[in-house]
Design a protein around this motif. Structure first.
Motif, PDB file in Angstrom:
ATOM      1  N   TRP A 178       0.838  -1.204   0.000  1.00 19.95           N
ATOM      2  CA  TRP A 178       0.000   0.000   0.000  1.00 19.95           C
ATOM      3  C   TRP A 178       0.869   1.249   0.000  1.00 19.95           C
ATOM      4  CZ3 TRP A 178      -4.641   2.185  -0.376  1.00 19.95           C
ATOM      5  CH2 TRP A 178      -4.846   3.418   0.221  1.00 19.95           C
TER       6      TRP A 178
ATOM      7  N   PRO B 257       0.645   5.475   0.448  1.00 24.99           N
ATOM      8  CA  PRO B 257      -0.237   6.620   0.722  1.00 24.99           C
ATOM      9  C   PRO B 257      -0.197   7.641  -0.409  1.00 24.99           C
ATOM     10  CG  PRO B 257       1.750   6.739   2.073  1.00 24.99           C
ATOM     11  CD  PRO B 257       1.815   5.439   1.340  1.00 24.99           C
TER      12      PRO B 257
ATOM     13  N   SER C 253      -0.720   6.852  -3.724  1.00 23.07           N
ATOM     14  CA  SER C 253      -1.366   6.362  -4.946  1.00 23.07           C
ATOM     15  C   SER C 253      -2.622   7.202  -5.216  1.00 23.07           C
ATOM     16  CB  SER C 253      -1.724   4.888  -4.786  1.00 23.07           C
ATOM     17  OG  SER C 253      -2.483   4.720  -3.619  1.00 23.07           O
ATOM     18  N   PHE C 254      -3.188   7.043  -6.401  1.00 20.03           N
ATOM     19  CA  PHE C 254      -4.346   7.841  -6.795  1.00 20.03           C
ATOM     20  C   PHE C 254      -5.625   7.011  -6.827  1.00 20.03           C
ATOM     21  CE2 PHE C 254      -0.715  10.099  -8.272  1.00 20.03           C
ATOM     22  CZ  PHE C 254      -1.056  11.431  -8.155  1.00 20.03           C
ATOM     23  N   HIS C 255      -6.693   7.594  -6.316  1.00 15.65           N
ATOM     24  CA  HIS C 255      -7.976   6.891  -6.292  1.00 15.65           C
ATOM     25  C   HIS C 255      -9.098   7.828  -6.695  1.00 15.65           C
ATOM     26  CE1 HIS C 255      -6.319   3.445  -4.168  1.00 15.65           C
ATOM     27  NE2 HIS C 255      -5.594   4.318  -3.516  1.00 15.65           N
TER      28      HIS C 255
ATOM     29  N   ALA D 134     -12.924   9.450  -6.076  1.00 17.38           N
ATOM     30  CA  ALA D 134     -13.624   9.877  -4.860  1.00 17.38           C
ATOM     31  C   ALA D 134     -14.446   8.724  -4.283  1.00 17.38           C
ATOM     32  CB  ALA D 134     -14.519  11.068  -5.182  1.00 17.38           C
TER      33      ALA D 134
ATOM     34  N   ASN E  12     -12.255   6.342  -2.433  1.00 19.89           N
ATOM     35  CA  ASN E  12     -11.880   6.925  -1.139  1.00 19.89           C
ATOM     36  C   ASN E  12     -12.996   6.744  -0.115  1.00 19.89           C
ATOM     37  OD1 ASN E  12      -9.393   7.713  -2.018  1.00 19.89           O
ATOM     38  ND2 ASN E  12      -9.890   9.874  -2.243  1.00 19.89           N
ATOM     39  N   ALA E  13     -14.223   6.986  -0.561  1.00 18.93           N
ATOM     40  CA  ALA E  13     -15.365   6.879   0.359  1.00 18.93           C
ATOM     41  C   ALA E  13     -15.516   5.454   0.886  1.00 18.93           C
ATOM     42  CB  ALA E  13     -16.640   7.333  -0.340  1.00 18.93           C
TER      43      ALA E  13
ATOM     44  N   ARG F  21     -12.930   3.355   1.203  1.00 23.01           N
ATOM     45  CA  ARG F  21     -11.610   2.879   1.595  1.00 23.01           C
ATOM     46  C   ARG F  21     -11.580   2.219   2.986  1.00 23.01           C
ATOM     47  NH1 ARG F  21      -8.114   0.075  -0.227  1.00 23.01           N
ATOM     48  NH2 ARG F  21      -6.858  -0.371   1.568  1.00 23.01           N
TER      49      ARG F  21
ATOM     50  N   VAL G 157      -7.427   6.342   3.777  1.00 19.97           N
ATOM     51  CA  VAL G 157      -7.198   7.418   2.817  1.00 19.97           C
ATOM     52  C   VAL G 157      -6.242   8.440   3.450  1.00 19.97           C
ATOM     53  CG1 VAL G 157      -8.266   9.254   1.465  1.00 19.97           C
ATOM     54  CG2 VAL G 157      -9.477   7.097   1.822  1.00 19.97           C
ATOM     55  N   SER G 158      -5.105   8.662   2.789  1.00 18.80           N
ATOM     56  CA  SER G 158      -4.118   9.599   3.329  1.00 18.80           C
ATOM     57  C   SER G 158      -4.448  11.031   2.898  1.00 18.80           C
ATOM     58  CB  SER G 158      -2.725   9.225   2.833  1.00 18.80           C
ATOM     59  OG  SER G 158      -2.650   9.399   1.437  1.00 18.80           O
TER      60      SER G 158
ATOM     61  N   PHE H  93      -2.533  12.941   1.269  1.00 17.17           N
ATOM     62  CA  PHE H  93      -2.104  13.065  -0.129  1.00 17.17           C
ATOM     63  C   PHE H  93      -3.191  12.568  -1.072  1.00 17.17           C
ATOM     64  CE2 PHE H  93      -0.414  11.340  -4.030  1.00 17.17           C
ATOM     65  CZ  PHE H  93       0.440  12.340  -4.474  1.00 17.17           C
ATOM     66  N   GLN H  94      -3.769  11.418  -0.740  1.00 17.89           N
ATOM     67  CA  GLN H  94      -4.780  10.840  -1.621  1.00 17.89           C
ATOM     68  C   GLN H  94      -6.030  11.702  -1.712  1.00 17.89           C
ATOM     69  OE1 GLN H  94      -4.658   7.121   0.334  1.00 17.89           O
ATOM     70  NE2 GLN H  94      -3.656   6.091  -1.363  1.00 17.89           N
ATOM     71  N   ALA H  95      -6.464  12.245  -0.572  1.00 22.25           N
ATOM     72  CA  ALA H  95      -7.650  13.113  -0.595  1.00 22.25           C
ATOM     73  C   ALA H  95      -7.370  14.343  -1.447  1.00 22.25           C
ATOM     74  CB  ALA H  95      -8.035  13.517   0.824  1.00 22.25           C
TER      75      ALA H  95
ATOM     76  N   ALA I  99      -5.104  14.566  -3.892  1.00 25.24           N
ATOM     77  CA  ALA I  99      -4.966  14.158  -5.302  1.00 25.24           C
ATOM     78  C   ALA I  99      -6.333  13.927  -5.942  1.00 25.24           C
ATOM     79  CB  ALA I  99      -4.111  12.900  -5.395  1.00 25.24           C
ATOM     80  N   THR I 100      -7.246  13.313  -5.186  1.00 25.63           N
ATOM     81  CA  THR I 100      -8.581  13.051  -5.724  1.00 25.63           C
ATOM     82  C   THR I 100      -9.307  14.365  -5.985  1.00 25.63           C
ATOM     83  OG1 THR I 100      -8.662  11.001  -4.468  1.00 25.63           O
ATOM     84  CG2 THR I 100     -10.745  11.830  -5.291  1.00 25.63           C
TER      85      THR I 100
ATOM     86  N   GLU J 109      -6.764   6.989 -13.618  1.00 26.71           N
ATOM     87  CA  GLU J 109      -6.094   7.451 -12.389  1.00 26.71           C
ATOM     88  C   GLU J 109      -4.584   7.503 -12.551  1.00 26.71           C
ATOM     89  OE1 GLU J 109      -7.084   4.461  -9.577  1.00 26.71           O
ATOM     90  OE2 GLU J 109      -9.198   4.872  -9.910  1.00 26.71           O
TER      91      GLU J 109
ATOM     92  N   PRO K 270      -2.458  11.911 -13.651  1.00 23.74           N
ATOM     93  CA  PRO K 270      -1.358  12.640 -13.006  1.00 23.74           C
ATOM     94  C   PRO K 270      -0.155  12.795 -13.934  1.00 23.74           C
ATOM     95  CG  PRO K 270      -2.142  10.866 -11.599  1.00 23.74           C
ATOM     96  CD  PRO K 270      -2.817  10.700 -12.906  1.00 23.74           C
TER      97      PRO K 270
ATOM     98  N   ALA L  27     -15.066  15.794  -1.860  1.00 20.33           N
ATOM     99  CA  ALA L  27     -13.917  14.933  -2.167  1.00 20.33           C
ATOM    100  C   ALA L  27     -13.005  14.728  -0.962  1.00 20.33           C
ATOM    101  CB  ALA L  27     -13.124  15.532  -3.321  1.00 20.33           C
TER     102      ALA L  27
ATOM    103  N   ALA M 179     -13.350  12.043   2.790  1.00 16.25           N
ATOM    104  CA  ALA M 179     -13.071  10.619   3.038  1.00 16.25           C
ATOM    105  C   ALA M 179     -11.759  10.375   3.773  1.00 16.25           C
ATOM    106  CB  ALA M 179     -13.060   9.853   1.724  1.00 16.25           C
TER     107      ALA M 179
ATOM    108  N   ILE N  52     -15.878  11.944 -14.096  1.00 12.93           N
ATOM    109  CA  ILE N  52     -16.015  10.868 -13.096  1.00 12.93           C
ATOM    110  C   ILE N  52     -16.128  11.491 -11.698  1.00 12.93           C
ATOM    111  CG2 ILE N  52     -14.893   8.827 -12.062  1.00 12.93           C
ATOM    112  CD1 ILE N  52     -15.791   8.259 -14.900  1.00 12.93           C
TER     113      ILE N  52
END
Lengths: 145, 513
Positions: A42, A44, A46-48, A50, A53-54, A56, B99-100, B102-104, B106-107, B253, B257, B324, B327, B423
């Motif tokens: 895993w 932290p 990486s890209f996901h 929305a 994420n919800a 996750r 969810v880190s 960074f990820q929030a 990036a999303t 995804e 980027p 967004a 999460a 999306i």
């Protein structure tokens, strides 16, 4: 103070060899404790989407439960059946870094893993989890072939 | 029989008469759309009496300024801390897999970085001149405080369901926050926000994207009816959001980027090659910001365009990012507020400014050599350009003048950005929809189908009505959101004071990884 061996399992069949070796070693050491660890790869960064994420938190719980049931619990049981003290842990993260971090947290004396089961371009370029572990671990590492 | 029908249709498609019919279908869609949305657009963009200044632009800027002052320039004081949070310095290792920050971030960025940065900036600079860039940057910097406020509340008042999933956003913080403060009307305002959010999702998050993606494709393939692009896009989006074909989303995804980095890299190349003109370009930006340099509406025209496009691009104050960001895994909602303030900075202050500089430096905008002012097009509404380009075509031509093959890369980037934004917005719209109509498979499916239909309409309609409606819908969200943030901001200030105190005392400290 008894010795503590950390066995890293990735869910592949080769892991069994690592576990058998650890059990044998623990018995030789006069009853060392074995900590079975599975790391879910895993990042932290990486890209996901929305939506992912919800979901996750739920997915994470499911991943941990699955790894616990399929990989860690049977291994812990095998160690206990061999008459040794055992514990198990599942965590997300970079395999090599996290395995080493857990070993430090738990004051492990040695890490035992099986040889990396998958090759390919990426592992040649960035190194496999096993080779990264061998290079960077803070305790001795045994790689079982 | 079916085969016969299909080949007849294909033959008919090839005939000029049918091609004309197809074009006129576009025209009909366009006309019907413009008529239907006209009153709503006129209301949102109504000027302040006695001026030509739209009240909505003033609304956003005043909001961002108030948040900046109220939180003591939080975007500058906590900038360094925001970077540390994104790096994960304050993340508990035991939360790995959640969810880190960074990820929030990036999303949320994948929902905002896109056509606003490429096409939107071209529209701003094309109408408001280089000076629009100055106001865009200023709006971006102020907007960081709006984003901080809404995203902190988004996490604080999110819904966490027993199955572990989360739902958050303005509709939740408005209703719960108003309730907590004992204020009336929270529920009504939340419903109103949700309605506008659905319209925003269908407008800026959908039709504008489809429209500009089509414009970009026809640049390369030559003209053909927009509804064809619309149907293809709709089918792919449908496959992802209804069919659950995650592989398409997953590829996007990874690629988006990369495309973002490539875009910024290409812009840097153009700027480095023309580094001797960067000083001149900034001169044009400053001069234009205060004089307008002959653009329609003068300085005010430049300011309106700059502020409008900044808001459209980074969505600060709109409330979408709060959905967004909600999460993320954190015990301190305010940390997500700090992280989110980086969004307008990356989106507007960095990426939009790069696009604007490339357009200005490539000299696509025609200057009257005698006066040094920009020349207007025949209608007098925008600056005349070398090939009469506007929107994404203008950006494409600007990059193409320096890197001949870049328009092809840009075309792919535009399509992918459009897709990822769609999306993201399908999710924002869906959350507002389920807030109104309840969660459930059928309710969700109805929204997703409507969303896909609007992709076709967006691709078929012409840029003018689509951009007006998209802006109007997104700004309507900001009307409700910022109004409510004025009441809720004291809750954020309490959080900020508590967090800042604990950070200073050393109670909150970085984890050693």
């Amino acid at each position: 103070m008894s010795m503590k061996l950390v066995v890293g399992l990735d869910g592949h069949a080769t892991g069994e060899k690592a576990l058998s070796h650890a059990i044998a070693l623990a018995k030789m050491a006069g009853g060392a404790e074995i900590l079975v660890v599975h790391i879910i790869e895993w990042s932290p960064y990486s890209f996901h989407t929305a939506e992912e994420n919800a979901m996750r938190h739920k997915r994470r719980e499911e991943e941990i439960a699955l790894a616990q049931d399929r990989i860690v619990a049977p291994a812990v049981k095998a160690v206990e059946e061999a008459g040794l003290k055992a514990a198990g842990k599942v965590r997300h993260g970079d395999v090599a870094d996290t395995l080493d971090a857990i070993t430090k947290e738990e004051k492990g004396d040695q890490i035992i893993v099986a040889r990396a089961s998958d090759g390919g371009f990426a592992s040649r370029l960035f190194g496999s989890a096993t080779s990264n572990l061998v290079m960077g671990a803070s305790v001795p590492v045994t790689v079982v072939n | 029989m079916k085969k016969l029908g299909l080949s007849a249709a294909l033959m008919a498609m090839a005939s000029p008469a049918l091609a004309q019919e197809a074009q006129s279908l576009d025209a009909r869609v366009n006309e019907a759309f413009a008529t239907a949305t006209g009153p709503f657009v006129s209301f949102i963009f109504a000027p302040i009496p006695g001026t030509s200044f739209p009240w909505i632009v003033m609304w956003l800027v005043i909001g961002a300024t108030i948040f900046t002052v109220y939180f003591g320039a939080v975007q500058f004081r906590f900038f360094g801390h925001a970077i540390k949070l994104v790096k994960g310095d304050y993340s508990d290792p035991n939360d790995a897999g959640e969810v880190s920050h960074f990820q929030a971030l990036a999303t949320a960025l994948s929902g905002t970085v896109g056509l606003g940065n490429i096409a939107g900036v071209a529209v701003a600079v094309g109408i408001g001149g280089p000076g629009a860039t100055f106001w865009m940057i200023l709006a971006g910097l102020l907007g960081m405080a709006s984003k901080f406020t809404e995203c902190t509340l988004g996490v604080k008042y999110r819904n966490e369901y027993p199955d572990g999933t989360v739902s958050g956003g303005p509709m939740y913080y408005i209703s719960k926050g108003f309730n907590e403060l004992g204020l009336p009307g929270g529920k009504i305002l939340a419903v109103l926000f949700s309605i506008f959010c659905i319209l925003g999702a269908l407008g800026g998050g959908n039709m504008f994207q489809a429209n500009q993606a089509h414009a970009q494709i026809t640049q390369i393939t030559g003209d053909y009816p927009g509804w064809i692009t619309g149907i293809i896009f709709a089918a792919v989006v449908f496959a992802v959001i209804v069919g659950g074909i995650k592989s398409i989303a997953r590829v996007t995804e990874k690629v988006v980027p990369f495309m973002g980095v490539l875009y910024v890299g290409a812009a840097l190349v153009v700027l480095i090659v023309n580094f001797n003109m960067i000083g001149w370009a900034f001169g044009q930006i400053f001069a234009g910001a205060f004089t307008g340099l002959g653009v329609a509406g003068g300085m005010v025209g430049a300011l309106i365009q700059g502020f409008k496009r900044a808001a459209f691009s980074n969505e600060a104050g709109v409330g979408s990012a709060a959905i967004a960001h909600s999460a993320v895994k954190t015990k301190e909602p305010i940390t997500e507020g700090f992280v989110s303030l980086l969004e307008p900075l990356i989106d507007t202050v960095v990426i939009c400014t790069m696009t604007a500089l490339v357009i200005i430096i490539s000299q696509q905008l025609l200057v009257d050599q005698a006066t040094g002012n920009y020349m207007l097009n025949e209608a007098g509404t925008a600056i005349a350009t070398v090939d009469g380009n506007s929107g994404v075509a203008l950006t494409s031509a600007a990059f193409g003048s320096a890197i001949s093959w870049f328009p092809f890369v840009l075309a792919i980037a535009v399509i992918l950005f459009a897709f990822s934004t769609m999306i993201s917005w399908s999710y924002y719209g869906l959350k507002a929809w389920t807030y109104l109509f309840g969660e459930g498979k059928t309710t969700e499916l109805v929204f997703k189908i409507i969303f896909c239909i609007f992709i076709v309409i967006g691709a078929a309609a012409s840029l003018g009505p689509v951009i007006d409606f998209s802006d109007a819908a997104i700004f309507a969200m900001a009307v409700v959101n910022i109004f409510c943030l004025y009441f809720l901001m004291k809750l954020v200030r309490t959080e900020l004071a508590s967090y800042a105190g604990r950070l200073k005392s050393g109670e909150i400290k970085p984890f050693t990884h």
